[in-house]
Motif scaffolding. Structure first.
Motif, PDB file in Angstrom:
ATOM      1  N   TYR A  32       0.830  -1.209   0.000  1.00 17.26           N
ATOM      2  CA  TYR A  32       0.000   0.000   0.000  1.00 17.26           C
ATOM      3  C   TYR A  32       0.866   1.262   0.000  1.00 17.26           C
ATOM      4  CZ  TYR A  32      -4.018  -2.976   1.114  1.00 17.26           C
ATOM      5  OH  TYR A  32      -5.005  -3.904   1.077  1.00 17.26           O
ATOM      6  N   LYS A  33       1.971   1.210   0.695  1.00 15.79           N
ATOM      7  CA  LYS A  33       2.854   2.382   0.719  1.00 15.79           C
ATOM      8  C   LYS A  33       3.456   2.626  -0.662  1.00 15.79           C
ATOM      9  CE  LYS A  33       4.028   2.553   5.636  1.00 15.79           C
ATOM     10  NZ  LYS A  33       5.104   2.457   6.670  1.00 15.79           N
ATOM     11  N   ARG A  34       3.696   1.556  -1.404  1.00 18.65           N
ATOM     12  CA  ARG A  34       4.186   1.747  -2.776  1.00 18.65           C
ATOM     13  C   ARG A  34       3.130   2.460  -3.619  1.00 18.65           C
ATOM     14  NH1 ARG A  34       6.306  -3.531  -1.947  1.00 18.65           N
ATOM     15  NH2 ARG A  34       4.607  -4.514  -3.127  1.00 18.65           N
ATOM     16  N   VAL A  35       1.885   2.150  -3.371  1.00 18.57           N
ATOM     17  CA  VAL A  35       0.811   2.831  -4.080  1.00 18.57           C
ATOM     18  C   VAL A  35       0.801   4.321  -3.729  1.00 18.57           C
ATOM     19  CG1 VAL A  35      -1.688   2.992  -4.387  1.00 18.57           C
ATOM     20  CG2 VAL A  35      -0.616   0.747  -4.148  1.00 18.57           C
ATOM     21  N   ILE A  36       0.893   4.592  -2.451  1.00 17.51           N
ATOM     22  CA  ILE A  36       0.836   5.978  -1.984  1.00 17.51           C
ATOM     23  C   ILE A  36       2.004   6.792  -2.532  1.00 17.51           C
ATOM     24  CG2 ILE A  36       0.970   7.426   0.089  1.00 17.51           C
ATOM     25  CD1 ILE A  36      -0.511   5.100   1.566  1.00 17.51           C
ATOM     26  N   ALA A  37       3.177   6.146  -2.622  1.00 19.53           N
ATOM     27  CA  ALA A  37       4.364   6.859  -3.068  1.00 19.53           C
ATOM     28  C   ALA A  37       4.446   6.999  -4.586  1.00 19.53           C
ATOM     29  CB  ALA A  37       5.623   6.134  -2.558  1.00 19.53           C
ATOM     30  N   ASP A  38       3.638   6.279  -5.289  1.00 23.08           N
ATOM     31  CA  ASP A  38       3.710   6.280  -6.753  1.00 23.08           C
ATOM     32  C   ASP A  38       3.102   7.564  -7.322  1.00 23.08           C
ATOM     33  OD1 ASP A  38       3.425   5.724  -9.533  1.00 23.08           O
ATOM     34  OD2 ASP A  38       3.385   3.585  -9.094  1.00 23.08           O
ATOM     35  N   PRO A  39       3.817   8.305  -8.150  1.00 26.36           N
ATOM     36  CA  PRO A  39       3.262   9.541  -8.746  1.00 26.36           C
ATOM     37  C   PRO A  39       2.003   9.276  -9.572  1.00 26.36           C
ATOM     38  CG  PRO A  39       5.639   9.411  -9.084  1.00 26.36           C
ATOM     39  CD  PRO A  39       5.221   8.085  -8.543  1.00 26.36           C
ATOM     40  N   ALA A  40       1.892   8.062 -10.115  1.00 25.16           N
ATOM     41  CA  ALA A  40       0.718   7.742 -10.935  1.00 25.16           C
ATOM     42  C   ALA A  40      -0.378   7.067 -10.123  1.00 25.16           C
ATOM     43  CB  ALA A  40       1.130   6.833 -12.088  1.00 25.16           C
ATOM     44  N   GLY A  41      -0.268   7.053  -8.829  1.00 28.74           N
ATOM     45  CA  GLY A  41      -1.198   6.301  -7.999  1.00 28.74           C
ATOM     46  C   GLY A  41      -2.343   7.101  -7.432  1.00 28.74           C
ATOM     47  N   ALA A  42      -2.621   8.276  -7.982  1.00 26.04           N
ATOM     48  CA  ALA A  42      -3.665   9.127  -7.420  1.00 26.04           C
ATOM     49  C   ALA A  42      -5.020   8.420  -7.355  1.00 26.04           C
ATOM     50  CB  ALA A  42      -3.782  10.412  -8.239  1.00 26.04           C
ATOM     51  N   LEU A  43      -5.300   7.619  -8.361  1.00 28.26           N
ATOM     52  CA  LEU A  43      -6.600   6.955  -8.424  1.00 28.26           C
ATOM     53  C   LEU A  43      -6.781   5.926  -7.306  1.00 28.26           C
ATOM     54  CD1 LEU A  43      -9.188   6.704 -10.135  1.00 28.26           C
ATOM     55  CD2 LEU A  43      -8.053   4.890 -11.432  1.00 28.26           C
ATOM     56  N   PHE A  44      -5.675   5.393  -6.787  1.00 19.69           N
ATOM     57  CA  PHE A  44      -5.740   4.316  -5.808  1.00 19.69           C
ATOM     58  C   PHE A  44      -5.211   4.723  -4.433  1.00 19.69           C
ATOM     59  CE2 PHE A  44      -4.811   2.659 -10.077  1.00 19.69           C
ATOM     60  CZ  PHE A  44      -5.971   1.938 -10.303  1.00 19.69           C
ATOM     61  N   ARG A  45      -4.691   5.947  -4.322  1.00 19.19           N
ATOM     62  CA  ARG A  45      -4.016   6.361  -3.084  1.00 19.19           C
ATOM     63  C   ARG A  45      -4.952   6.331  -1.885  1.00 19.19           C
ATOM     64  NH1 ARG A  45      -1.801  10.840  -5.030  1.00 19.19           N
ATOM     65  NH2 ARG A  45      -0.060   9.596  -5.830  1.00 19.19           N
ATOM     66  N   ASP A  46      -6.179   6.816  -2.053  1.00 22.55           N
ATOM     67  CA  ASP A  46      -7.112   6.866  -0.923  1.00 22.55           C
ATOM     68  C   ASP A  46      -7.470   5.468  -0.433  1.00 22.55           C
ATOM     69  OD1 ASP A  46      -7.312   9.727  -1.100  1.00 22.55           O
ATOM     70  OD2 ASP A  46      -8.612   9.439  -2.835  1.00 22.55           O
ATOM     71  N   GLN A  47      -7.618   4.549  -1.372  1.00 21.71           N
ATOM     72  CA  GLN A  47      -7.929   3.175  -0.982  1.00 21.71           C
ATOM     73  C   GLN A  47      -6.777   2.571  -0.173  1.00 21.71           C
ATOM     74  OE1 GLN A  47      -9.453   0.995  -4.559  1.00 21.71           O
ATOM     75  NE2 GLN A  47      -9.204   3.008  -5.496  1.00 21.71           N
ATOM     76  N   ALA A  48      -5.562   2.846  -0.627  1.00 18.63           N
ATOM     77  CA  ALA A  48      -4.399   2.321   0.091  1.00 18.63           C
ATOM     78  C   ALA A  48      -4.316   2.916   1.488  1.00 18.63           C
ATOM     79  CB  ALA A  48      -3.128   2.631  -0.700  1.00 18.63           C
ATOM     80  N   GLN A  49      -4.557   4.217   1.626  1.00 15.74           N
ATOM     81  CA  GLN A  49      -4.509   4.855   2.939  1.00 15.74           C
ATOM     82  C   GLN A  49      -5.578   4.284   3.865  1.00 15.74           C
ATOM     83  OE1 GLN A  49      -4.854   8.914   1.573  1.00 15.74           O
ATOM     84  NE2 GLN A  49      -2.655   9.293   1.800  1.00 15.74           N
ATOM     85  N   LEU A  50      -6.772   4.064   3.331  1.00 12.10           N
ATOM     86  CA  LEU A  50      -7.826   3.477   4.156  1.00 12.10           C
ATOM     87  C   LEU A  50      -7.468   2.057   4.574  1.00 12.10           C
ATOM     88  CD1 LEU A  50     -10.999   4.711   2.245  1.00 12.10           C
ATOM     89  CD2 LEU A  50     -10.378   5.276   4.599  1.00 12.10           C
ATOM     90  N   ALA A  51      -6.886   1.306   3.669  1.00 11.23           N
ATOM     91  CA  ALA A  51      -6.515  -0.070   4.000  1.00 11.23           C
ATOM     92  C   ALA A  51      -5.491  -0.105   5.135  1.00 11.23           C
ATOM     93  CB  ALA A  51      -5.953  -0.758   2.759  1.00 11.23           C
ATOM     94  N   ILE A  52      -4.504   0.792   5.070  1.00  8.70           N
ATOM     95  CA  ILE A  52      -3.505   0.860   6.152  1.00  8.70           C
ATOM     96  C   ILE A  52      -4.187   1.224   7.467  1.00  8.70           C
ATOM     97  CG2 ILE A  52      -1.519   2.159   6.985  1.00  8.70           C
ATOM     98  CD1 ILE A  52      -0.546   2.312   4.097  1.00  8.70           C
ATOM     99  N   ALA A  53      -5.160   2.146   7.404  1.00  3.94           N
ATOM    100  CA  ALA A  53      -5.881   2.525   8.614  1.00  3.94           C
ATOM    101  C   ALA A  53      -6.645   1.336   9.193  1.00  3.94           C
ATOM    102  CB  ALA A  53      -6.844   3.671   8.302  1.00  3.94           C
ATOM    103  N   HIS A  54      -7.274   0.548   8.342  1.00  3.67           N
ATOM    104  CA  HIS A  54      -7.996  -0.637   8.827  1.00  3.67           C
ATOM    105  C   HIS A  54      -7.044  -1.635   9.477  1.00  3.67           C
ATOM    106  CE1 HIS A  54     -12.077   0.094   7.540  1.00  3.67           C
ATOM    107  NE2 HIS A  54     -11.682   0.442   6.326  1.00  3.67           N
ATOM    108  N   ILE A  55      -5.871  -1.794   8.894  1.00  2.00           N
ATOM    109  CA  ILE A  55      -4.885  -2.711   9.496  1.00  2.00           C
ATOM    110  C   ILE A  55      -4.473  -2.218  10.868  1.00  2.00           C
ATOM    111  CG2 ILE A  55      -2.554  -3.623   9.250  1.00  2.00           C
ATOM    112  CD1 ILE A  55      -3.028  -3.643   6.201  1.00  2.00           C
ATOM    113  N   SER A  56      -4.269  -0.922  10.995  1.00  2.00           N
ATOM    114  CA  SER A  56      -3.911  -0.347  12.298  1.00  2.00           C
ATOM    115  C   SER A  56      -5.032  -0.586  13.305  1.00  2.00           C
ATOM    116  CB  SER A  56      -3.648   1.152  12.157  1.00  2.00           C
ATOM    117  OG  SER A  56      -2.555   1.394  11.302  1.00  2.00           O
TER     118      SER A  56
END
Length: 808
Positions: free
Chosen positions: A196-220
């Motif tokens: 998920y962090k790779r998604v967040i760090a990817d310049p082309a990942g805008a479309l998926f960044r929010d999903q990745a951030q939410l997923a990390i939050a759920h894991i926490s």
């Protein structure tokens, strides 16, 4: 369990009073979500390249399959494409298009429904080539397949491989997101977070960044890091993300805040969801949580006000919880009638075993007594259910359920009756009631699609009460249930008891013959199926025509499948005679296949004629049509040859038709006087023909057709072109004759005579030599050489006494 899309991993919600956190579950992922890679054909120059042509032929058929709207044709084209790509790879394993061929072959198999073959192709592609756009597409396809099978451990590295080889920038974060989802489903949180962090760090990942951030939050949240989770959820909720992600963040921020005891913060986020557009899917959960907070503070009117203001409903258990809070608040405010309706709705919404359903039933019973204390009969079912759970071994409970079950079954409410029957313990019934219970329950469960339960009940009945007259129908019902669960041997044993017992009712015995044959048919025991259908025809006198037709058809079918096509013909013809509307086509197809397998041209041609009239000729394999057409041509039946071959000749895509079909079709059309129709077929042959000998043969046909159309100049050109190829044998003789015929038209009798004489002297063809003699005689007579003409007339009569001159 909540389902999710890989692109939105968690969109669950949680009540602030104990709604469980909704985990992740798999949902079908589209295997071909990626656009097919472009073929990437290597074409350095325009020189001949057999490998490139081979590949392109498969690609053309693949493209045809994609454009096809007919499912059967589409599948056949995909299979043909796969076969061509396979041959190409075997012959040109190192060709520049080999990598693409592996992908197209796998895609062809996949689209044709041969999933395992497709997967082997994609796996081979990855193992041999490893990188690039085709590797990405193959990795994605295999990953999606594993994902849909919940094989997340296999899917995750393949999604990562897809990301590493992504052809488009946005595919890289997409692959990493799916990989993270897989790791999360496996409980491998560390690897999931890294993805998920790779998604967040990817310049082309805008479309998926929010999903990745939410997923990390759920894991926490799951790991107990509540403050970290709250900060992460709040960050998404307060961001510029799309409303659906902000809504999810806000809902789970409220859930997390509640766990941390920050109720005011929780209500802030809940109200944020209720009054912001685009978050409608989270509003029922937010409303339920806020209502629970009010209820906990005994603010019952606020609970009801909030409930009534909402126009949105949740689904399933969530909606039941929302209704439960509102109904309980109504009870607190002494509004039992309104509360009762909500409790009834809850009971309809969730299954009886659900704790909410039990609570609703209990509360509704309380409301009922508050409204009126009479007419308790209407609540008997609820009472029996509650009381029966408390006292499951009371005879009165089981006797009451038996009466209810028999009543429901008598009303043909078999599903409801089956549920009641399954709850009854026969040992708690009286001796007089037990046989009828076992028989009726077994019959009912069979009708209600519970064959296992039916078998258990009927078996107990048959073994304990063998003298009961209902044993015979019980055997039939049990046999059908055995067949339904895939135990044909046991089904056959029951059917055989009926066919062998002379005391069995005649109608049940005939039914046993029929059903046993059908059972054997379903399990693929062809030989025994044929025996049983024959037994039905021999043992039962009053069969309907429909059943006779069925028996005859499947006997014939079985014989064809058992390589006894000659014996099958009478049965198939009988089935067709008895029920042509049901078996005419199918029997005809089987007969055609059997005649083709037996190399019986006469009968095959007759069946093809019937198929043409019946408009099902397209179901006969092209190989059979081609063979029959050629056999008809060789036997001199040119009309049939042309008619059969025209069925499989594809004018729109001529290269998809074998050149032999075009060749024989052209010849047949010429022989039937359809010279103009023959020209396109000849052109199709010439377009694909490489052999000089066969090309000369096609040019000969073109010359003959053009001659018949009186296009003599073009005919001469075709003949000369063919002669330049130096053909031998029959083609050479035919060209000399047509050349001579052209000379005759030009009144060049000397040249014509030379060509005819060449055939007479150097060719012994039984068809062409007498024709050449005949035509040569005509030239001699025109030249006034009567003596020499007479000499050749004698030769013609002597060497070919049965030869007949062609019609002028």
């Amino acid at each position: 369990m909540q389902k999710f899309s890989p692109s939105t991993l968690s969109s669950g919600s949680q009540s602030l009073i104990g709604l469980c956190w909704l985990g992740v579950a798999a949902v079908a992922l589209p295997v071909f979500a990626q656009a097919p890679p472009r073929a990437g054909i290597v074409q350095e120059d325009l020189r001949a390249d057999a490998g490139r042509d081979y590949f392109q032929r498969g690609k053309n058929i693949f493209d045809d399959a994609q454009r096809s709207v007919d499912l059967q044709t589409r599948r056949e084209l995909y299979l043909r494409a796969a076969d061509i790509f396979s041959g190409y790879i075997n012959e040109f394993p190192a060709h520049p298009n080999a990598e693409a061929a592996w992908w197209y072959m796998g895609s062809s198999y996949y689209q044709a429904g041969m999933i395992d073959d497709a997967k082997r192709c994609f796996s081979t592609l990855l193992n041999r080539f490893g990188q690039g756009k085709y590797a990405a597409a193959a990795a994605y396809t295999l990953a999606a397949d594993h994902y849909n099978k919940r094989e997340y451990a296999f899917a995750a590295p393949l999604f990562e491989r897809f990301a590493a080889n992504a052809a488009r920038a946005e595919d890289k974060p997409k692959g990493n997101l799916f990989a993270g989802n897989c790791y999360r489903l496996l409980g491998r949180d560390r690897e999931a977070i890294a993805a998920y962090k790779r998604v967040i760090a990817d310049p082309a990942g805008a479309l998926f960044r929010d999903q990745a951030q939410l997923a990390i939050a759920h894991i926490s949240f799951k790991s107990g890091k509540l403050q970290e989770a709250l900060d992460a959820f709040a960050a998404v909720a307060n961001s510029n993300a799309p409303a659906k992600y902000r809504g999810e963040g806000a809902l789970h921020a409220a859930i997390t805040a509640t766990k941390l005891g920050e109720t005011e913060l929780a209500e802030k986020y809940l109200r944020f969801i209720l009054f912001n557009r685009g978050m409608e899917e989270y509003r029922p959960d937010a409303q339920t949580a806020l209502m629970e907070n009010y209820y906990a503070r005994k603010e019952y009117r606020e609970v009801i006000d909030l409930f009534r203001k909402s126009t949105l409903k949740a689904e399933g258990e969530k909606e039941a919880m929302r209704l439960m809070i509102a109904a309980r608040a109504m009870m607190k405010l002494d509004q039992p009638a309104e509360a009762s309706e909500l409790f009834r709705e809850i009971e309809r919404m969730v299954p009886p075993e659900n704790d909410l359903a039990f609570q609703a039933s209990y509360y509704r019973l309380n409301c009922f007594f508050k409204i009126e204390g009479r007419h308790v009969v209407d609540q008997v079912d609820a009472f029996i259910q509650i009381y029966g759970k408390i006292h499951p071994n009371d005879t009165r409970i089981h006797t009451a359920m038996l009466m209810k079950a028999e009543t429901l079954f008598a009303e043909n409410k078999v599903a409801d009756a089956a549920k009641v029957y399954s709850k009854i313990d026969p040992t708690l019934l009286s001796d007089s009631n037990r046989p009828g219970f076992l028989y009726q329950r077994g019959w009912c469960l069979a009708e209600a699609a519970d064959p296992q339960g039916a078998i258990r009940s009927l078996s107990e009945f048959i073994s304990k009460y063998p003298e009961d007259k209902r044993v015979y129908p019980a055997l039939v019902k049990r046999a059908k249930a055995f067949a339904e669960i895939g135990e044909p041997a046991k089904a056959i044993a029951d059917f055989d008891k009926l066919t062998m017992d002379k005391a069995a009712p005649e109608d049940l015995a005939s039914l046993a013959w029929l059903e046993s044959a059908r059972t054997r048919r379903k399990e693929g025991n062809i030989e025994n199926m044929v025996i049983r259908y024959k037994g039905l025809l021999e043992k039962v006198d009053d069969l309907t025509n429909n059943l006779k037709a069925e028996a005859n058809y499947w006997i014939g079918w079985g014989m064809v499948k058992s390589n006894s096509p000659k014996e099958a013909a009478p049965f198939l013809n009988k089935a067709r005679e008895l029920r042509s509307e049901a078996y005419g086509k199918h029997a005809g197809l089987l007969l055609a296949l059997s005649y083709y397998a037996g190399q019986d041209p006469k009968n095959l041609a007759a069946e093809i004629e019937l198929a043409i009239k019946g408009e099902y000729v397209s179901d006969i394999p092209n190989q059979a049509l081609q063979w029959s057409g050629m056999q008809s041509y060789n036997s001199g039946d040119y009309d049939s040859a042309a008619r059969f071959l025209e069925v499989i000749a594809n004018e729109e895509e001529p290269r998809t038709t074998p050149k032999e079909v075009w060749r024989y079709l052209a010849k047949a059309l010429i022989e039937t006087g359809k010279a103009a129709d023959a020209l396109p077929a000849i052109a199709n042959v010439l377009e694909v023909e490489d052999s000089p000998a066969w090309k000369a043969d096609a040019l000969l046909d073109r010359s003959r057709a053009l001659f018949a159309l009186k296009r003599y100049g073009e005919s001469r050109k075709a003949a000369d072109e063919a002669l330049a190829l130096r053909p031998q044998g029959r083609t050479s003789a035919g060209l000399r004759i047509v050349s001579a015929d052209l000379f005759v038209q030009e009144e060049k009798l000397g040249e014509a005579a030379a060509d005819y004489l060449y055939v007479i002297q150097f060719h012994d063809d039984a068809d062409l030599k007498p024709l050449a003699i005949y035509k040569y005689i005509g030239v001699l007579e025109k030249q006034g050489k009567a003596d020499e003409a007479a000499k050749f007339k004698n030769q013609l009569a002597s060497e070919f006494p049965n030869w007949k001159a062609p019609a002028s």
